[in-house]
Design an enzyme around this catalytic site. Structure first.
Site, PDB file in Angstrom:
ATOM      1  N   ARG A   1      -2.370  61.336 -54.115  1.00 57.11           N
ATOM      2  CA  ARG A   1      -3.578  61.068 -53.330  1.00 57.11           C
ATOM      3  C   ARG A   1      -3.703  59.557 -53.159  1.00 57.11           C
ATOM      4  NH1 ARG A   1      -9.063  60.015 -54.320  1.00 57.11           N
ATOM      5  NH2 ARG A   1     -10.489  61.011 -52.829  1.00 57.11           N
TER       6      ARG A   1
ATOM      7  N   LYS B   1      -6.905  51.872 -58.011  1.00 58.44           N
ATOM      8  CA  LYS B   1      -7.882  52.043 -59.083  1.00 58.44           C
ATOM      9  C   LYS B   1      -7.921  50.850 -60.020  1.00 58.44           C
ATOM     10  CE  LYS B   1      -8.592  56.995 -59.038  1.00 58.44           C
ATOM     11  NZ  LYS B   1      -8.484  58.284 -59.772  1.00 58.44           N
TER      12      LYS B   1
END
Length: 290
Positions: A263, A229
Site C-alpha cells: 500500500r 511513515k
C-alpha cells in the site's frame, strides 16, 4: 519463496497473490491525512489522482475518508460517507474496473461503499472494533484486510507473539461470521502502536510473522503499508514528502521477506522497485528485452 493465495472478489476476477507483488494506490479523500491531506478531497482531484495511479500500474485503489494519524479528529459516519461515496461513484462512472478498497472501521461506511462499487474492506481495527464489520464482509462476500492495532498491548509480551494472539482472535471472529480464512489478508500495522525498533524488527522478521500468524500456523496473505511513515521519517530525519527512497527500501525488503500487497502513495517508483526485486528472486520475465 512467496506462498500463493487466491482471494475471491464479488463480480470480478480474483486476486492472485504470490510471486508477483500487487501495488495498492492510496487515495486519501481527507483534509488532514499525515502526508497528502487536502490534496485529493475534491472529487475531480481524487479522480485525477486515481487515473494517474492506474496509469502507473496500481492493482488496487484504496479510498479512505478518515485519517488515522496521531491526534486526528474522529469523523462521523455521515461525513465519511459524504467524502468517499462521490469518489467511488465517479470511479465507477468512469468505467474503472480495478478493484476498489474502502479504508474504514465503520460497518455502515463499508456497507454503503460496497453497494457503490468497492469490493474489499480495509479495516484498521482488524475486525475487532464494531462487531458488525465481519457481518458486512460476509453478507457481500468481500475479502477483508485486517490490520494489527492493539492499543491495549502489554509490553511484557513479545511483539510477534502478541500479534499472533491478536490475529487468532481476528480469524476466529471472521469464521464466526462465515468468512473463509482465505478471504482474510493480514496487515502487520507498521507504525500503529509500535516503537521505532519494533517496526524494523517486524520488517526484518516478516517471513516469520507470515508463517506463524496465519490459520492453524500456516502462511497467510500479507499487506504491507510503510509508505512515508514516521518509521522512515524518524530514522532519516526527513518530512513526509522526502521519504520516497526510504519507502522503496522497506517495500523491497518486505517483498523479499514474503509480502504480497504493498500500500503506497508513489505507485510508479514502488512498482519499478518491485519489478526489479521480483526479477532478482525469480528471474526476469521471458518476454523481457535484453
Amino acid at each position: 519463496m512467496h506462498t500463493p493465495h487466491t482471494v475471491r472478489l464479488p463480480n470480478r476476477p480474483p486476486l492472485h497473490l504470490g510471486q508477483t507483488p500487487l501495488v495498492m494506490g492510496i487515495l486519501n479523500v481527507t483534509p488532514d491525512s499525515f502526508s497528502d491531506g487536502g490534496r485529493h478531497n475534491l472529487v475531480e482531484h481524487a479522480l485525477a489522482h486515481a487515473r494517474q495511479m492506474l496509469a502507473e500500474g496500481a492493482d488496487i485503489i484504496d479510498i479512505g475518508g478518515e485519517s488515522t494519524r496521531p491526534g486526528a479528529e474522529l469523523v462521523h459516519v455521515q461525513e465519511e460517507l459524504d467524502r468517499v461515496l462521490p469518489v467511488i461513484d465517479a470511479l465507477i462512472a468512469e468505467g474503472i474496473t480495478t478493484p476498489i478498497s474502502i479504508d474504514t472501521y465503520k460497518p455502515l461506511v463499508a456497507d454503503q461503499a460496497i453497494q457503490a462499487g468497492a469490493c474489499i474492506i480495509n479495516d484498521v481495527q482488524g475486525l475487532q472494533g464494531a462487531p458488525e464489520m465481519a457481518d458486512v464482509a460476509a453478507l457481500y462476500g468481500v475479502p477483508v484486510i485486517a490490520m494489527h492495532w492493539d492499543k491495549a498491548r502489554s509490553d511484557s509480551i513479545p511483539l510477534l507473539d502478541a500479534m499472533q494472539q491478536y490475529f487468532a482472535a481476528t480469524l476466529e471472529r471472521a469464521r464466526q461470521a462465515g468468512i473463509a480464512d482465505s478471504q482474510i489478508i493480514l496487515d502487520p500495522g507498521f507504525g500503529f502502536g509500535k516503537s521505532l525498533a519494533e517496526n524494523y524488527a517486524m520488517l526484518r522478521d516478516l517471513r516469520r510473522f507470515c508463517s506463524s500468524a496465519g490459520p492453524s500456523g500456516g502462511d497467510c496473505a500479507i499487506l504491507v503499508g510503510t509508505s512515508r511513515k514516521s518509521m522512515i521519517g524518524k530514522l532519516l530525519d526527513v518530512p513526509a514528502d522526502q521519504r520516497l527512497a526510504g519507502t522503496i527500501a522497506t517495500t523491497v525488503l518486505a517483498y523479499a521477506n514474503g509480502g504480497h500487497i504493498f500500500r503506497v502513495h508513489d505507485v510508479k517508483a514502488n512498482r519499478d522497485a518491485l519489478r526489479v526485486a521480483e526479477a532478482t528472486l525469480y528471474g526476469p520475465p521471458k518476454d523481457a528485452r535484453f
